[in-house]
Write a protein that holds these residues in place. Structure first.
Motif, mmCIF file in Angstrom:
data_model
loop_
_atom_site.group_PDB
_atom_site.id
_atom_site.type_symbol
_atom_site.label_atom_id
_atom_site.label_comp_id
_atom_site.label_asym_id
_atom_site.label_seq_id
_atom_site.Cartn_x
_atom_site.Cartn_y
_atom_site.Cartn_z
ATOM 1 N N GLY A 169 52.991 1.124 67.140
ATOM 2 C CA GLY A 169 53.765 0.229 66.281
ATOM 3 C C GLY A 169 55.213 0.128 66.717
ATOM 4 O O GLY A 169 55.803 -0.960 66.720
ATOM 5 N N LEU A 170 55.805 1.252 67.095
ATOM 6 C CA LEU A 170 57.192 1.260 67.559
ATOM 7 C C LEU A 170 57.342 0.466 68.849
ATOM 8 O O LEU A 170 58.280 -0.335 69.003
ATOM 9 N N LEU A 171 56.405 0.650 69.774
ATOM 10 C CA LEU A 171 56.457 -0.074 71.043
ATOM 11 C C LEU A 171 56.309 -1.581 70.842
ATOM 12 O O LEU A 171 57.067 -2.373 71.420
ATOM 13 N N LEU A 172 55.372 -1.990 69.988
ATOM 14 C CA LEU A 172 55.203 -3.419 69.723
ATOM 15 C C LEU A 172 56.395 -3.995 68.955
ATOM 16 O O LEU A 172 56.761 -5.164 69.150
ATOM 17 N N ALA A 173 57.031 -3.186 68.096
ATOM 18 C CA ALA A 173 58.233 -3.649 67.392
ATOM 19 C C ALA A 173 59.388 -3.840 68.363
ATOM 20 O O ALA A 173 60.168 -4.799 68.239
ATOM 21 N N ILE A 174 59.520 -2.967 69.335
ATOM 22 C CA ILE A 174 60.579 -3.114 70.348
ATOM 23 C C ILE A 174 60.344 -4.379 71.180
ATOM 24 O O ILE A 174 61.286 -5.125 71.446
ATOM 25 N N VAL A 175 59.094 -4.604 71.544
ATOM 26 C CA VAL A 175 58.783 -5.817 72.326
ATOM 27 C C VAL A 175 59.123 -7.070 71.522
ATOM 28 O O VAL A 175 59.752 -8.007 72.030
ATOM 29 N N THR A 176 58.725 -7.099 70.243
ATOM 30 C CA THR A 176 59.014 -8.253 69.395
ATOM 31 C C THR A 176 60.510 -8.420 69.177
ATOM 32 O O THR A 176 61.040 -9.540 69.222
ATOM 33 N N GLY A 177 61.211 -7.329 68.947
ATOM 34 C CA GLY A 177 62.667 -7.405 68.765
ATOM 35 C C GLY A 177 63.380 -7.912 70.003
ATOM 36 O O GLY A 177 64.319 -8.708 69.905
ATOM 37 N N MET A 178 62.932 -7.489 71.160
ATOM 38 C CA MET A 178 63.557 -7.968 72.394
ATOM 39 C C MET A 178 63.252 -9.442 72.640
ATOM 40 O O MET A 178 64.065 -10.155 73.228
ATOM 41 N N ARG A 179 62.088 -9.913 72.181
ATOM 42 C CA ARG A 179 61.790 -11.331 72.305
ATOM 43 C C ARG A 179 62.682 -12.154 71.386
ATOM 44 O O ARG A 179 62.944 -13.329 71.650
#
Length: 98
Positions: free
Chosen positions: A77-87
């Protein structure tokens, strides 16, 4: 040929070229042709199809892949949140750098 297709093109010194679909380019006298817009639109449509197609394949299965690699639910969840935030903020950061 119709009279519209034979109008002289004052910018390029030739006659108005016909549209690939058989229609005359209505603004070719001014150096503008709608067939260019259609080509750009089709390229943009293909780019969106490719981007969201890859995203549609990537997003549902990346969590399962990371789970099979041994990550727990919190880390995924943290990794996917970082990816979404960077997008979300990435384009603004890239614009500030350039």
């Amino acid at each position: 040929m119709s009279q519209r297709q034979l109008q002289p093109n004052y910018i390029f010194g030739s006659y108005v070229a016909s549209h690939p679909r058989g229609m005359a380019c209505s603004f070719a006298e001014k150096g503008f042709c709608f067939c260019r817009i259609y080509r750009m639109k089709s390229f943009l449509a293909f780019a969106y199809l490719a981007y969201f197609g890859v995203l549609g394949v990537f997003v549902p299965y990346i969590g399962l892949y990371l789970d099979s690699r041994g990550l727990n639910s919190h880390d995924i969840g943290l990794l996917l949140a970082i990816v979404t935030g960077m997008r979300i903020i990435g384009p603004s950061l890239w614009g500030a750098i350039r």
